[in-house]
Scaffold this active site. Structure first.
Site, PDB file in Angstrom:
ATOM      1  N   ALA A   1       0.539  -1.101  -0.185  1.00 17.09           N
ATOM      2  CA  ALA A   1      -0.042   0.181   0.020  1.00 17.09           C
ATOM      3  C   ALA A   1       0.615   1.293  -0.275  1.00 17.09           C
ATOM      4  CB  ALA A   1      -0.676  -0.376   1.118  1.00 17.09           C
TER       5      ALA A   1
ATOM      6  N   HIS B   1       7.906  -5.311   3.435  1.00 14.58           N
ATOM      7  CA  HIS B   1       8.514  -5.195   2.100  1.00 14.58           C
ATOM      8  C   HIS B   1       9.450  -5.048   1.274  1.00 14.58           C
ATOM      9  CE1 HIS B   1       4.403  -3.213   2.742  1.00 14.58           C
ATOM     10  NE2 HIS B   1       4.618  -3.311   4.094  1.00 14.58           N
TER      11      HIS B   1
ATOM     12  N   HIS C   1       5.310  -7.544   9.629  1.00 19.60           N
ATOM     13  CA  HIS C   1       4.120  -8.589   9.567  1.00 19.60           C
ATOM     14  C   HIS C   1       4.596  -9.577   8.192  1.00 19.60           C
ATOM     15  CE1 HIS C   1       4.256  -5.475   6.101  1.00 19.60           C
ATOM     16  NE2 HIS C   1       3.424  -5.062   6.567  1.00 19.60           N
TER      17      HIS C   1
ATOM     18  N   ASN D   1       3.464 -10.929   5.069  1.00 18.68           N
ATOM     19  CA  ASN D   1       2.390  -9.577   3.646  1.00 18.68           C
ATOM     20  C   ASN D   1       4.283  -9.182   3.517  1.00 18.68           C
ATOM     21  OD1 ASN D   1       0.406 -10.134   6.278  1.00 18.68           O
ATOM     22  ND2 ASN D   1      -0.590  -9.940   4.206  1.00 18.68           N
ATOM     23  N   ALA D   2       3.562  -8.932   1.949  1.00 20.92           N
ATOM     24  CA  ALA D   2       4.691  -7.747   1.241  1.00 20.92           C
ATOM     25  C   ALA D   2       6.359  -8.580   1.791  1.00 20.92           C
ATOM     26  CB  ALA D   2       4.822  -6.111   2.362  1.00 20.92           C
TER      27      ALA D   2
ATOM     28  N   ARG E   1      13.740 -23.603  -1.011  1.00 18.77           N
ATOM     29  CA  ARG E   1      15.347 -23.812  -1.817  1.00 18.77           C
ATOM     30  C   ARG E   1      15.504 -22.353  -0.907  1.00 18.77           C
ATOM     31  NH1 ARG E   1      14.206 -26.358  -5.865  1.00 18.77           N
ATOM     32  NH2 ARG E   1      13.254 -25.351  -7.832  1.00 18.77           N
TER      33      ARG E   1
ATOM     34  N   HIS F   1      -5.713 -10.733   6.233  1.00 16.00           N
ATOM     35  CA  HIS F   1      -3.551 -11.007   5.927  1.00 16.00           C
ATOM     36  C   HIS F   1      -3.496 -11.844   6.043  1.00 16.00           C
ATOM     37  CE1 HIS F   1      -4.334  -6.462   6.210  1.00 16.00           C
ATOM     38  NE2 HIS F   1      -3.446  -6.171   5.608  1.00 16.00           N
TER      39      HIS F   1
ATOM     40  N   ASP G   1      -1.697  -3.432  12.567  1.00 16.36           N
ATOM     41  CA  ASP G   1      -1.273  -2.364  11.108  1.00 16.36           C
ATOM     42  C   ASP G   1      -3.055  -1.691  11.165  1.00 16.36           C
ATOM     43  OD1 ASP G   1      -0.087  -2.017   8.931  1.00 16.36           O
ATOM     44  OD2 ASP G   1      -0.237  -3.491   7.589  1.00 16.36           O
TER      45      ASP G   1
END
EC number: 3.5.1.25
Length: 409
Positions: A154, A211, A232, A235-236, A243, A272, A294
Site C-alpha cells: 500500500a 516490504h 507483518h 505480507n509484502a 530452496r 491478512h 497494522d
C-alpha cells in the site's frame, strides 16, 4: 518519574479474586499496586508491616499486561501520516479510543511519505506516558520509504527511496531528527542497508525487515548487523520456498547471533494471514510472535473511502483495499479482536495469545522490565478480561482509565 519516597507513601491497592498472567501462567493470586507499579506483597507485609488501603474484587476475571501495538497507522478517522498543524490532537484521539481495546501503549506508524511530511509530523509525536487521557506513546514506527518497489504493497511508489552513497546521511535528510523514533522498517536487500542498520541500532532504534524481496542470506546478514524484527510476516515479502525461504526462514535459521531472538509481527485480523499460516509461524517460533494491528485510519469507521498517507483506501466490510485495486491497505481490526482471532486460529493457550500482544512487543522494544508483564516493579498497566477475552477494564499506572458498562472492578 515516581520516586521511591513518593511510592512508599502512596496508597496500596489490592486486586482480589482474579487470575493474573505472570511467568507464562494464569495464577490465582492477588495483584498489588502502589505508586503506579506492581508491588511485591511479601516486602509490604514483612518489611513495612502494612496491608492494602483499598481492595477491589475482580469477580474471577483475568488480569493481563496491557496490550502494546507497535504498528498502527491511525484510526477513528485520524491518519498519522497526514501533515497537519496539530498532529498531536489526532494522536491523542487515537490514544484515548485505544483504551477500550486494552491497548495501554502504542507506536504511531508512518507509511512511505515525502520528506516534508516526516519533517512536519515527527516532531509533533513525542514519547508520552499513558494515563486517563489515553494510551502511552512509545515512539514512532517509520515503515518506509526505504523498501522494495516490487513489494511496496500500500506504499506509494513515487516516494520510495534507496540509500545513496552517504547512506545514513540520506536517512537523516529524509526523516529529519530521529529523537521520537523507535522502529524503522526497511528492505535489507537495498545497497548500503547494513550500514544504515548498524547506525540506527547504535542510536537505540529497532530495525525491522519488511516490504522486501530479500533472500534468506540477505535477511540473516541484516540480523547479524542488528535487525531484530520482521514487519507483518508473510505480507509484502517473497513467499516461502523450500530452496530459499526468504525472510520467513529467519524463524528457524541457525545463522543468527547466539542467544538472539528474532521477533516478527503478525496481523491476525482474519484477512491478512490464513489461519494455517498463523499456526505454522507460531509453532515454528512462538516466543518471537508479536501481534500487530497494522490498523489504518478507517479503524472504527464504516464502509467507504478513507486516507492512508498519500493514498486512499476503500473499506468493504472487514477488508480495506487501496482504492481502485485489490491490494490490501492495512487492517481495520483492533488489538483485542486480533488476540481473540489468534487464539481461535492457532489453538494456542490463552497465556500465549495474551503474551503475543504484551510481553513479546515489550521484549522486542527492550522494555520488558517496565512494560508487558505483571512482574514486581513493572508499570501497573493492565487489562481486565472475561473468559472470552473481551475487555472489561483498562488500567494505566494502577489507575482505571476505561471501563465497560456494568463491568468491574
Amino acid at each position: 518519574m515516581r520516586s521511591g519516597q513518593c511510592a512508599a507513601g502512596a496508597p496500596v491497592l489490592q486486586f482480589t479474586n482474579c487470575r493474573i498472567l505472570r511467568g507464562g501462567t494464569l495464577l490465582r493470586e492477588d495483584l498489588w499496586v502502589r505508586g503506579g507499579r506492581i508491588l511485591d506483597p511479601e516486602k509490604l507485609f514483612f518489611e513495612e508491616r502494612r496491608v492494602a488501603d483499598e481492595q477491589r474484587d475482580c469477580g474471577g476475571r483475568i488480569l493481563a499486561p496491557g496490550f502494546i501495538d507497535v504498528q498502527i497507522n491511525g484510526g477513528f478517522g485520524v491518519d498519522f501520516s497526514k501533515a497537519t498543524e496539530d498532529v498531536g490532537s489526532g494522536v491523542a484521539l487515537v490514544a484515548r479510543r485505544l483504551l477500550s481495546h486494552g491497548v495501554t501503549s502504542f507506536c504511531p506508524t508512518l507509511v512511505t511519505s515525502p520528506p516534508e511530511v516526516y519533517h512536519k509530523v515527527l516532531p509533533q509525536i513525542p514519547v508520552k506516558s499513558g494515563g486517563p487521557h489515553g494510551a502511552g506513546v512509545l515512539g514512532v514506527h517509520l515503515e518506509g520509504p526505504f523498501i522494495s518497489r516490487e513489494k511496496r504493497g500500500a506504499h506509494p511508489e513515487a516516494y520510495l527511496r534507496s540509500f545513496e552513497a552517504n547512506a545514513f546521511h540520506d536517512v537523516l535528510a529524509t526523516y529529519g531528527p530521529l529523537d521520537n523514533v523507535c522502529i524503522v522498517t526497511l528492505a535489507p536487500e537495498l545497497d548500503r542497508s547494513h550500514e544504515v542498520i548498524q547506525a540506527l541500532t547504535a542510536q537505540g532504534i529497532r530495525v525491522s525487515l519488511g516490504h522486501s524481496v530479500a533472500d534468506l542470506r540477505a535477511a540473516e546478514v541484516a540480523v547479524q548487523s542488528g535487525a531484530t524484527f520482521i514487519t507483518h510476516l508473510f505480507n509484502a515479502m517473497l513467499p516461502f520456498h523450500h530452496r530459499d525461504p526468504g525472510i520467513v526462514g529467519l524463524l528457524t535459521s541457525d545463522q543468527l547471533p547466539p542467544g538472539h531472538c528474532i521477533f516478527y509481527g503478525m496481523i491476525a485480523d482474519g484477512i491478512h494471514t490464513n489461519p494455517a499460516a498463523l499456526r505454522i509461524a507460531h509453532r515454528a517460533h512462538p516466543q518471537g510472535l508479536v501481534l500487530v494491528t497494522d490498523a489504518v485510519p478507517a479503524l472504527g469507521l464504516g464502509n467507504g473511502r478513507h486516507t492512508l498517507g498519500q493514498q486512499e483506501v476503500e473499506v468493504d466490510g472487514l477488508i480495506a483495499y487501496i482504492a481502485g485495486t485489490k491490494t490490501l491497505g492495512g487492517s481495520i481490526a483492533p488489538m483485542d479482536v486480533c488476540v481473540r482471532h489468534f487464539l481461535q486460529a492457532t489453538g494456542c493457550s490463552v497465556e500465549s495469545a495474551l503474551e503475543a500482544a504484551s510481553l513479546h512487543p515489550a521484549q522486542m522494544l527492550g522494555l520488558e522490565k517496565t512494560k508487558g508483564s505483571l512482574d514486581f516493579g513493572a508499570d501497573a498497566d493492565f487489562v481486565v478480561l472475561d473468559d472470552t477475552l473481551h475487555v472489561q477494564a483498562t488500567y494505566i499506572s494502577g489507575e482505571l482509565v476505561w471501563q465497560a458498562e456494568e463491568a468491574g472492578p
